[in-house]
Design a protein around this motif. Structure first.
Motif, PDB file in Angstrom:
ATOM      1  N   ALA A  89       0.842  -1.204   0.000  1.00 19.24           N
ATOM      2  CA  ALA A  89       0.000   0.000   0.000  1.00 19.24           C
ATOM      3  C   ALA A  89       0.876   1.253   0.000  1.00 19.24           C
ATOM      4  O   ALA A  89       0.672   2.172  -0.815  1.00 19.24           O
ATOM      5  CB  ALA A  89      -0.932  -0.011   1.200  1.00 19.24           C
ATOM      6  N   THR A  90       1.853   1.292   0.906  1.00 15.32           N
ATOM      7  CA  THR A  90       2.745   2.458   0.987  1.00 15.32           C
ATOM      8  C   THR A  90       3.467   2.685  -0.342  1.00 15.32           C
ATOM      9  O   THR A  90       3.479   3.807  -0.873  1.00 15.32           O
ATOM     10  CB  THR A  90       3.808   2.239   2.086  1.00 15.32           C
ATOM     11  OG1 THR A  90       3.153   1.784   3.265  1.00 15.32           O
ATOM     12  CG2 THR A  90       4.571   3.505   2.380  1.00 15.32           C
ATOM     13  N   SER A  91       4.059   1.622  -0.853  1.00 17.30           N
ATOM     14  CA  SER A  91       4.827   1.735  -2.092  1.00 17.30           C
ATOM     15  C   SER A  91       3.949   2.210  -3.238  1.00 17.30           C
ATOM     16  O   SER A  91       4.345   3.061  -4.034  1.00 17.30           O
ATOM     17  CB  SER A  91       5.421   0.383  -2.467  1.00 17.30           C
ATOM     18  OG  SER A  91       6.373   0.009  -1.522  1.00 17.30           O
ATOM     19  N   LEU A  92       2.761   1.646  -3.305  1.00 18.00           N
ATOM     20  CA  LEU A  92       1.871   1.968  -4.409  1.00 18.00           C
ATOM     21  C   LEU A  92       1.488   3.445  -4.371  1.00 18.00           C
ATOM     22  O   LEU A  92       1.557   4.143  -5.385  1.00 18.00           O
ATOM     23  CB  LEU A  92       0.625   1.083  -4.301  1.00 18.00           C
ATOM     24  CG  LEU A  92      -0.059   0.725  -5.605  1.00 18.00           C
ATOM     25  CD1 LEU A  92       0.937   0.101  -6.559  1.00 18.00           C
ATOM     26  CD2 LEU A  92      -1.211  -0.222  -5.342  1.00 18.00           C
ATOM     27  N   VAL A  93       1.108   3.925  -3.195  1.00 19.84           N
ATOM     28  CA  VAL A  93       0.686   5.323  -3.069  1.00 19.84           C
ATOM     29  C   VAL A  93       1.842   6.257  -3.403  1.00 19.84           C
ATOM     30  O   VAL A  93       1.700   7.192  -4.209  1.00 19.84           O
ATOM     31  CB  VAL A  93       0.147   5.600  -1.642  1.00 19.84           C
ATOM     32  CG1 VAL A  93      -0.038   7.092  -1.427  1.00 19.84           C
ATOM     33  CG2 VAL A  93      -1.163   4.863  -1.420  1.00 19.84           C
ATOM     34  N   LEU A  94       3.026   5.983  -2.828  1.00 22.50           N
ATOM     35  CA  LEU A  94       4.168   6.871  -3.071  1.00 22.50           C
ATOM     36  C   LEU A  94       4.595   6.838  -4.532  1.00 22.50           C
ATOM     37  O   LEU A  94       4.889   7.879  -5.130  1.00 22.50           O
ATOM     38  CB  LEU A  94       5.336   6.491  -2.159  1.00 22.50           C
ATOM     39  CG  LEU A  94       5.192   6.899  -0.690  1.00 22.50           C
ATOM     40  CD1 LEU A  94       6.400   6.450   0.109  1.00 22.50           C
ATOM     41  CD2 LEU A  94       5.015   8.409  -0.557  1.00 22.50           C
ATOM     42  N   THR A  95       4.630   5.641  -5.120  1.00 18.47           N
ATOM     43  CA  THR A  95       5.036   5.536  -6.520  1.00 18.47           C
ATOM     44  C   THR A  95       4.030   6.248  -7.420  1.00 18.47           C
ATOM     45  O   THR A  95       4.404   6.941  -8.364  1.00 18.47           O
ATOM     46  CB  THR A  95       5.181   4.059  -6.940  1.00 18.47           C
ATOM     47  OG1 THR A  95       5.927   3.374  -5.961  1.00 18.47           O
ATOM     48  CG2 THR A  95       5.872   3.925  -8.273  1.00 18.47           C
ATOM     49  N   LEU A  96       2.760   6.074  -7.081  1.00 19.05           N
ATOM     50  CA  LEU A  96       1.707   6.745  -7.851  1.00 19.05           C
ATOM     51  C   LEU A  96       1.875   8.262  -7.775  1.00 19.05           C
ATOM     52  O   LEU A  96       1.848   8.953  -8.802  1.00 19.05           O
ATOM     53  CB  LEU A  96       0.334   6.336  -7.309  1.00 19.05           C
ATOM     54  CG  LEU A  96      -0.869   7.094  -7.859  1.00 19.05           C
ATOM     55  CD1 LEU A  96      -1.166   6.622  -9.268  1.00 19.05           C
ATOM     56  CD2 LEU A  96      -2.093   6.912  -6.985  1.00 19.05           C
ATOM     57  N   PHE A  97       2.061   8.779  -6.568  1.00 19.22           N
ATOM     58  CA  PHE A  97       2.249  10.219  -6.386  1.00 19.22           C
ATOM     59  C   PHE A  97       3.434  10.712  -7.217  1.00 19.22           C
ATOM     60  O   PHE A  97       3.321  11.683  -7.958  1.00 19.22           O
ATOM     61  CB  PHE A  97       2.509  10.547  -4.907  1.00 19.22           C
ATOM     62  CG  PHE A  97       1.251  10.580  -4.065  1.00 19.22           C
ATOM     63  CD1 PHE A  97       0.011  10.334  -4.633  1.00 19.22           C
ATOM     64  CD2 PHE A  97       1.312  10.862  -2.700  1.00 19.22           C
ATOM     65  CE1 PHE A  97      -1.149  10.370  -3.863  1.00 19.22           C
ATOM     66  CE2 PHE A  97       0.163  10.907  -1.936  1.00 19.22           C
ATOM     67  CZ  PHE A  97      -1.072  10.656  -2.514  1.00 19.22           C
ATOM     68  N   ALA A  98       4.557  10.039  -7.052  1.00 18.72           N
ATOM     69  CA  ALA A  98       5.778  10.470  -7.743  1.00 18.72           C
ATOM     70  C   ALA A  98       5.585  10.409  -9.252  1.00 18.72           C
ATOM     71  O   ALA A  98       5.863  11.370  -9.970  1.00 18.72           O
ATOM     72  CB  ALA A  98       6.953   9.598  -7.320  1.00 18.72           C
ATOM     73  N   ALA A  99       5.074   9.264  -9.724  1.00 25.93           N
ATOM     74  CA  ALA A  99       4.966   9.064 -11.164  1.00 25.93           C
ATOM     75  C   ALA A  99       3.942  10.014 -11.779  1.00 25.93           C
ATOM     76  O   ALA A  99       4.175  10.598 -12.837  1.00 25.93           O
ATOM     77  CB  ALA A  99       4.584   7.617 -11.458  1.00 25.93           C
ATOM     78  N   TYR A 100       2.810  10.206 -11.091  1.00 27.79           N
ATOM     79  CA  TYR A 100       1.779  11.073 -11.668  1.00 27.79           C
ATOM     80  C   TYR A 100       2.262  12.518 -11.716  1.00 27.79           C
ATOM     81  O   TYR A 100       2.208  13.163 -12.765  1.00 27.79           O
ATOM     82  CB  TYR A 100       0.479  10.964 -10.858  1.00 27.79           C
ATOM     83  CG  TYR A 100      -0.599  11.853 -11.414  1.00 27.79           C
ATOM     84  CD1 TYR A 100      -1.236  11.508 -12.609  1.00 27.79           C
ATOM     85  CD2 TYR A 100      -0.948  13.048 -10.796  1.00 27.79           C
ATOM     86  CE1 TYR A 100      -2.193  12.325 -13.159  1.00 27.79           C
ATOM     87  CE2 TYR A 100      -1.910  13.875 -11.341  1.00 27.79           C
ATOM     88  CZ  TYR A 100      -2.538  13.513 -12.520  1.00 27.79           C
ATOM     89  OH  TYR A 100      -3.481  14.326 -13.070  1.00 27.79           O
ATOM     90  N   ALA A 101       2.761  13.014 -10.579  1.00 25.84           N
ATOM     91  CA  ALA A 101       3.183  14.414 -10.527  1.00 25.84           C
ATOM     92  C   ALA A 101       4.278  14.676 -11.565  1.00 25.84           C
ATOM     93  O   ALA A 101       4.236  15.675 -12.276  1.00 25.84           O
ATOM     94  CB  ALA A 101       3.678  14.759  -9.123  1.00 25.84           C
ATOM     95  N   LEU A 102       5.232  13.762 -11.669  1.00 26.27           N
ATOM     96  CA  LEU A 102       6.368  14.008 -12.556  1.00 26.27           C
ATOM     97  C   LEU A 102       6.076  13.628 -14.007  1.00 26.27           C
ATOM     98  O   LEU A 102       6.910  13.816 -14.875  1.00 26.27           O
ATOM     99  CB  LEU A 102       7.611  13.289 -12.035  1.00 26.27           C
ATOM    100  CG  LEU A 102       8.071  13.807 -10.663  1.00 26.27           C
ATOM    101  CD1 LEU A 102       9.207  12.983 -10.125  1.00 26.27           C
ATOM    102  CD2 LEU A 102       8.465  15.278 -10.747  1.00 26.27           C
TER     103      LEU A 102
END
Lengths: 294, 310
Positions: A89-102
């Motif tokens: 869950a943690t990894s998915l949320v953080l990766t999603l945030f990073a990937a979407y924003a960037l």
């Protein structure tokens, strides 16, 4: 007519050899698994005399019964399930945030932030400084140490960012014109389209957490917090199984241990085998995307 | 003039930044994660240049220049760990690289879809098995007393082989386990390259009377040559990097003189013996060598006309 005619054509000898050769490779690849199953299901005498090779001899389930009867096993299993769920869950949320924003090309500073992330692929502080930081944060011997310090995988980030970049811009633009905010675009437009990639990433992360062993070795000291892989290691290579096995079984414990070990291996691998069909559906694409450069 | 432009541009820029506030908010935990767990440890490498004292920490300990490096460079175990890392990596590469290509080429020749798919599914599977499990299975199969392989050898009249306790045989076992685990995974990239080869080339060659073998050597292999070269360079550039799991889990006291690699040495020195400064210095040395190799490899791939690898 032509179809049946060509089907009757003689199969060239080269093709037959090729198919047989590949079958041999597949067998070599599968054999270790067969070996595990055969040992874990074999009787005590058969293992002792070294007769077990391909299939179980004197079939019985006592190794499984014994391994599943250990509270330690269940405690470790639960720990691993908790770490896998929280970690994924943690990894998915953080990766999603990073990937979407960037992936938004209008975001000022995205090059700097991407660079900051990508640079960690080429240079890192190494094992000891990271260990000291984790310890300094008070995460030592805490389950959080097993997923927080390695929450984002750079390859997964690249794969996901590539996916977001390739989404048709027109959909988002249409939503923006209709007055949707950034959050609404993400929640209502982008996320529903991203379910396959999110599922893939979740599987990748989950398998990674399930299999990870080194983090537990580094950060976990309390045997009650051992993850499945760490427990497995101490059962397979430590004295734990032999000594406690001796108490229960008496004389034959050394050999019993071999069946027990393989039963433990089987039990801890089954979850991977269960998700494998789904995993397989996506990873080839993931690998190809990941091999593209940032 | 210039001033005016800047003054007009600045609020525009700020406006843009403000309009992206949600995105920055999303980036906040990400950046925090990278700073705390990646960049602070990068600063932490400074303890390699310090007379590290646990109570004073990375900041408070006094500097000592290159003393730590002098110490590790004069240590025999350090050079041994480097040698072992290179030996294990090279041995694995020598087996893994050609075998992966051969298996890919074979898979590419299979025209029966179901057969191909099943084979691939099975070959990819070991990649997802943990090293603890792999080492457990390997020990069960390769051990000298009661190991399955040795039982089979015995039944056909051979002497038992010390797969796990003799230095040379241990390297062999290590390579086998690595190849078994990763060979299927390695074929993915070649199969993708192979599927991109122009069909018409084969048809033309077929019409010109080229045999299957000739088509393989004059069309298939040249078409994936650049992928092969890049993969080789990529793998060579990783010669100094070695995972900790395999050598640590497969190794044992008897083969320590070949199984002690950089990563396990850092682990044993730093974590088990709490020699933080020395272990950090070794890690830093390895990182720097890696970057140099990578940059050189990148230059080289560009020089031979391929896309860079960074």
């Amino acid at each position: 007519m032509y179809g049946s005619f060509s089907r009757m054509r003689k199969i060239p000898i080269g093709t037959i050899i090729l198919y047989i050769f590949l079958a041999v490779i597949v067998f070599v690849c599968l054999y270790p698994f067969l070996n595990v199953i055969a040992y874990s299901l074999s009787g005590y005498n058969a293992v002792l005399s070294g007769r077990v090779t391909f299939y179980p001899i004197d079939f019985n389930l006592s190794a499984y019964k014994q391994i599943l009867g250990r509270t330690q096993m269940w405690v470790s299993m639960r720990t691993t399930v908790v770490v896998t769920l929280l970690g994924t869950a943690t990894s998915l949320v953080l990766t999603l945030f990073a990937a979407y924003a960037l992936s938004r090309d209008y975001l000022p500073g995205k090059k700097v932030f991407s660079g900051l992330i990508l640079f960690t692929m080429y240079f890192s502080g190494g094992m000891i400084p990271t260990f000291l930081v984790v310890k300094g944060l008070g995460l030592y011997d805490k389950l959080g140490a097993l997923f927080i310090p390695q929450a984002i995988n750079v390859f997964n980030f690249i794969v996901m960012r590539t996916f977001f970049r390739e989404l048709p811009k027109s959909l988002e633009e249409a939503a923006t014109i209709d007055g949707a905010s950034e959050t609404q675009v993400l929640m209502k437009v982008v996320l529903p389209l991203s379910m396959p990639i999110l599922a893939t990433m979740a599987l990748f992360y989950a398998v990674g957490y399930w299999n990870s062993y080194f983090e537990a070795l580094l950060y976990i000291q309390d045997p009650n917090k051992y993850t499945l892989q760490l427990r497995l290691r101490s059962l397979l290579f430590g004295e734990e199984l032999n000594t406690s096995g001796r108490n229960i079984e008496g004389v034959g414990s050394e050999v019993m241990a071999q069946s027990l070990k393989m039963a433990t291996v089987a039990v801890s691998t089954i979850p991977i085998l269960v998700v494998y069909p789904w995993l397989q559906k996506y990873f080839v694409k993931g690998v190809m995307l990941g091999s593209l450069k940032g | 003039m210039d001033n005016l432009v800047i003054r007009r541009r600045l609020p525009k820029k700020l406006k843009l930044v403000w309009s992206c506030r949600t995105l920055y908010l999303m980036l906040l935990p990400v950046i925090a994660y990278y700073v705390i767990f990646k960049y602070i440890p990068m600063y932490g490498v400074t303890i390699a240049f310090k007379d590290y004292n646990i109570f004073k920490g990375a900041f408070g300990s006094p500097w000592c220049g290159f003393d730590v490096f002098r110490k590790i460079f004069s240590s025999e175990n350090f050079w041994k760990a480097i040698k072992n890392t290179l030996v294990l990596n090279l041995s694995t590469l020598i087996a893994y690289f050609p075998l992966t290509i051969i298996v890919s080429l074979m898979l590419n020749e299979v025209s029966h879809k179901g057969y191909k798919k099943t084979t691939q599914s099975i070959l990819y599977l070991p990649h997802f098995i943990s090293w603890v499990v792999v080492a457990g299975i390997a020990t069960n199969m390769f051990s000298q007393q009661g190991g399955t392989i040795n039982q089979m050898l015995k039944s056909v009249g051979f002497e038992p082989v010390p797969f796990l306790s003799d230095n040379g045989w241990w390297i062999f076992t290590y390579v086998i386990c690595n190849v078994w685990k990763e060979i299927g995974w390695g074929t993915i990239i070649y199969l993708a390259a192979l599927s991109g080869v122009d069909e018409t080339l084969y048809e033309a060659a077929y019409l010109d009377g080229a045999s299957k073998l000739q088509r393989l050597f004059y069309i298939t292999i040249p078409s994936i040559k650049s992928v092969m070269v890049v993969m080789l360079i990529l793998q060579l550039s990783r010669m100094m990097t070695i995972g900790l799991d395999a050598p640590l889990l497969l190794g044992n006291d008897k083969v320590m003189s070949v199984s002690q690699v950089i990563s396990t040495y850092v682990y044993r020195l730093g974590i088990e013996n709490a020699k933080y400064a020395e272990a950090t210095a070794i890690g830093l040395f390895q990182s720097i060598v890696n970057i140099i190799i990578l940059l050189a490899a990148d230059k080289f791939t560009k020089a031979i006309g391929e896309e860079g690898i960074i």
